[in-house]
Design a protein around this motif. Structure first.
Motif, short mmCIF file in Angstrom:
data_model
loop_
_atom_site.label_atom_id
_atom_site.label_comp_id
_atom_site.label_asym_id
_atom_site.label_seq_id
_atom_site.Cartn_x
_atom_site.Cartn_y
_atom_site.Cartn_z
N GLU A 392 -87.95 -6.68 72.22
CA GLU A 392 -88.96 -6.50 71.37
C GLU A 392 -90.28 -7.04 71.78
N GLN A 393 -90.43 -8.14 72.33
CA GLN A 393 -91.57 -8.84 72.95
C GLN A 393 -92.17 -7.72 74.26
N ALA A 394 -91.04 -7.23 74.73
CA ALA A 394 -91.47 -6.50 75.94
C ALA A 394 -91.91 -4.90 75.45
N VAL A 395 -91.52 -4.39 74.44
CA VAL A 395 -92.27 -3.44 73.74
C VAL A 395 -93.44 -3.41 73.33
N ARG A 396 -93.73 -4.55 72.46
CA ARG A 396 -95.26 -4.89 72.04
C ARG A 396 -96.24 -4.86 73.29
N MET A 397 -95.87 -5.55 74.38
CA MET A 397 -96.76 -5.71 75.37
C MET A 397 -96.84 -4.47 76.08
N LEU A 398 -95.81 -3.52 76.32
CA LEU A 398 -95.83 -2.31 76.98
C LEU A 398 -96.57 -1.29 76.11
N GLN A 399 -96.61 -1.35 74.84
CA GLN A 399 -97.16 -0.57 73.99
C GLN A 399 -98.79 -0.63 74.36
N ARG A 400 -99.33 -1.77 74.38
CA ARG A 400 -100.68 -2.19 74.61
C ARG A 400 -100.94 -1.94 76.24
N TYR A 401 -100.03 -2.05 77.19
CA TYR A 401 -100.29 -1.86 78.45
C TYR A 401 -100.50 -0.28 78.81
N THR A 402 -99.53 0.80 78.09
CA THR A 402 -99.51 1.90 78.38
C THR A 402 -100.70 2.75 77.75
N HIS A 403 -101.31 1.93 76.55
CA HIS A 403 -102.46 2.36 76.09
C HIS A 403 -103.80 2.35 76.95
N LEU A 415 -90.97 0.95 79.09
CA LEU A 415 -91.17 1.24 77.75
C LEU A 415 -89.91 2.09 77.43
N SER A 416 -89.44 3.09 78.18
CA SER A 416 -88.18 3.86 77.91
C SER A 416 -86.92 2.82 77.88
N LYS A 417 -86.97 1.88 79.03
CA LYS A 417 -85.89 1.08 79.22
C LYS A 417 -85.67 0.29 78.06
N ALA A 418 -86.81 -0.48 77.68
CA ALA A 418 -87.01 -1.33 76.53
C ALA A 418 -86.25 -0.82 75.32
N HIS A 419 -86.84 0.39 75.05
CA HIS A 419 -86.40 1.19 73.63
C HIS A 419 -84.74 1.45 73.99
N ALA A 420 -84.33 1.84 75.12
CA ALA A 420 -83.00 2.04 75.16
C ALA A 420 -82.19 0.94 75.04
N ASN A 421 -82.69 -0.25 75.48
CA ASN A 421 -81.92 -1.53 75.16
C ASN A 421 -81.83 -1.70 73.68
N LEU A 422 -82.92 -1.63 72.94
CA LEU A 422 -82.88 -1.84 71.56
C LEU A 422 -82.27 -0.56 70.62
N SER A 423 -81.47 0.27 71.39
CA SER A 423 -80.77 1.64 70.86
C SER A 423 -81.93 2.31 69.77
N ASP A 424 -82.93 2.54 70.36
CA ASP A 424 -84.02 3.26 69.65
C ASP A 424 -84.16 4.65 70.49
N LEU A 429 -87.00 8.66 74.11
CA LEU A 429 -87.37 10.04 74.42
C LEU A 429 -88.75 10.17 74.61
N ALA A 430 -89.52 9.46 73.78
CA ALA A 430 -90.97 9.95 73.71
C ALA A 430 -91.59 9.19 74.89
N ALA A 431 -90.90 8.08 75.52
CA ALA A 431 -91.47 7.37 76.49
C ALA A 431 -91.25 8.26 77.87
N ARG A 432 -90.02 8.90 77.95
CA ARG A 432 -89.62 9.58 78.98
C ARG A 432 -90.54 10.96 78.83
N GLY A 433 -90.89 11.45 77.66
CA GLY A 433 -91.79 12.46 77.70
C GLY A 433 -93.09 12.40 78.33
N GLU A 434 -93.55 11.25 78.08
CA GLU A 434 -94.95 10.87 78.78
C GLU A 434 -94.80 11.07 80.42
N LEU A 435 -93.40 10.47 80.80
CA LEU A 435 -93.13 10.57 82.39
C LEU A 435 -93.09 11.92 82.66
#
Length: 485
Positions: A392-403, A415-424, A429-435
């Protein structure tokens, strides 16, 4: 993920081959120095072509996404850009994993450096001389000027002109192969035009080099050594195919440098650490070969430079899982250079390998107090948090970082990896889409966001956000494909 890239590259190669011999035969008339080239391409159009070609390169070339090396080459590049004249576009500097000596610039301020260049540059000044030369190609708008010269004589499309020039720069052998299909006179006129641009880039680049505080003799020193080394080579490196080094060009460069006093700079620790990192990880040699090179260099190095080779050895130990040896060297280096991102990055990797991510987390958080929002420290901290299962902390940091860093594939991957770990799965998929989008794989990007929207709650803000992104991607895809027309 890379499925679409070959067809786009094939389009560029086709554009090269489609140029008539008459259009190439008229490239010998050098436009007036200082022309804006506005009759062919606007600055905005150059940026569009540059963005498109950068996406193609990410998908087709081994672009290095190493945060520390990216920070180093960008810092070097931006210090030179700050001292350049006629800067009309943002710049982006990046590395390609290739032992061949080469560097090239293209539309939109993109400058690529091959890792092989680090192996042949003896100092930061020599590397800076090449980068300043490439910056000059951009500020003098050599690509657009060449297109303008061709377009005046032959009514070919911008896509054909842009495709031929970009392909010849990034893949000189393909460009030269296309040229050999035309008459000899056409080839010679194109080469003459290139040499005129090279001399101008030398002159403008040296002014930038001097203003940035580097010794101007670094340029003729590097170019002269390169010419001597490959004078009788049957297969010269790509840099000499796209950047010919006739004797008069080296002489001119040396004469300009001789007008200034020799200004020997102290050896750059960061340059030599970057070089050691390249040798340890990015030139395609075995760990034994890298260690042998580092140990030989260390024996003849000055006391001040020895730590840079110890750093390279620590990376080899780290990559070969000799963690105790790596730790001994890195802790010693940390005492000497407590704020070095090179060392902090390696210590983060070490603690991940040792299953002690909490130590790396504390180290990086402390470092961020001194260098807030530093990209190297942020991306390392996000990675460490994921390893520590603090997703969860990683996602918050990565949302700022990718912005803040939307073109850094590292951020979207984590970000894709962190969301996968959170079963989201939707946000994964959205993070992978950006890649996918960063690699010009528009259809896969759109498909990923479509799937993300479908599994989101109906009418939710998240679904609306994904739908809006799909509309943006459709527009970007259309603009990208329109560049072919």
């Amino acid at each position: 993920m890379l499925k679409r890239a070959p067809s786009v590259l094939a389009m560029l190669l086709g554009a090269t081959l489609s140029l008539s011999s008459s259009s190439l035969a008229n490239t010998s008339d050098l436009p007036d120095i200082g022309t804006t080239a506005g009759g062919t391409l606007t600055i905005d159009q150059e940026r569009n072509y540059g963005d498109a070609y950068m996406r193609i390169l990410r998908a087709s070339q081994p672009v290095i996404n190493d945060p520390v090396l990216s920070e180093y080459i960008s810092s070097l590049g931006y210090s030179l850009v700050a001292n350049a004249e006629d800067v009309k576009t943002p710049f982006e500097f990046f590395l390609i994993r290739d032992r061949n000596i080469n560097a090239f610039a293209f539309f939109g301020g993109h400058v690529a450096i091959h890792t092989g260049l680090f192996l042949h540059a003896n100092s930061e000044g020599e590397l800076a001389s090449v980068v300043s030369h490439e910056i000059a190609h951009v500020t003098q708008r050599h690509l657009a000027r060449r297109m303008e010269d061709q377009a005046r004589k032959n009514p070919v499309t911008l896509a054909a002109l842009a495709g031929s020039i970009l392909l010849a720069i990034a893949a000189p052998e393909a460009g030269i192969a296309a040229l050999t299909a035309t008459q000899a006179g056409a080839m010679q006129s194109a080469i003459n035009y290139t040499r005129s641009n090279e001399k101008e880039a030398d002159r403008v680049g040296m002014n930038t080099l001097i203003k940035a505080g580097y010794d101007p003799h670094a340029m003729p020193s590097f170019f002269g050594r390169l010419a001597d080394q490959y004078r009788y080579a049957s297969k010269p490196p790509p840099m000499l195919l796209t950047h010919p080094l006739p004797e008069d060009r080296i002489t001119d460069s040396r004469s300009r440098a001789d007008a200034y006093p020799i200004n020997p700079a102290a050896p750059s620790l960061e340059f030599h650490m970057a070089k050691a990192r390249v040798v340890a990880r990015y030139v395609g040699i075995s760990s034994d070969g890298a260690m042998d090179w580092l140990e030989r260099k260390e024996k003849s190095a000055s006391k001040a430079m020895k730590p840079t080779y110890e750093y390279g050895k620590a990376l080899v130990y780290l990559d070969t899982k000799q963690l105790d040896k790596a730790e001994e060297l890195l802790l010693s280096l940390q005492k000497q250079f407590p704020h070095s991102n090179f060392v902090l990055d390696a210590l983060s990797d070490l603690n991940i390998e040792k299953k002690t991510p909490e130590k790396a987390e504390a180290l990086l958080k402390e470092a961020l107090k001194i260098k807030p929002r530093n990209p190297v420290l942020q991306i390392n901290l996000a990675n460490v948090m994921i390893e520590a299962e603090k997703n969860e902390q990683a996602v918050r940091m990565l949302q700022r970082y990718t912005h803040d860093n939307p073109n850094d594939t590292n951020g979207w991957h984590l970000l894709s990896k962190a969301h996968a770990n959170l079963s989201d799965p939707a946000n994964e998929l959205a993070a992978r889409g950006e890649l996918y989008a960063l690699n010009a794989n528009w259809n896969r990007a759109i498909q990923s966001f479509t799937q993300a929207a479908q599994i989101s709650e109906l009418g939710s803000l998240q679904q609306a956000r994904f739908d809006a992104r799909i509309d943006q991607l459709l527009q970007q895809r259309d603009q990208f494909m329109a560049l072919q027309n």
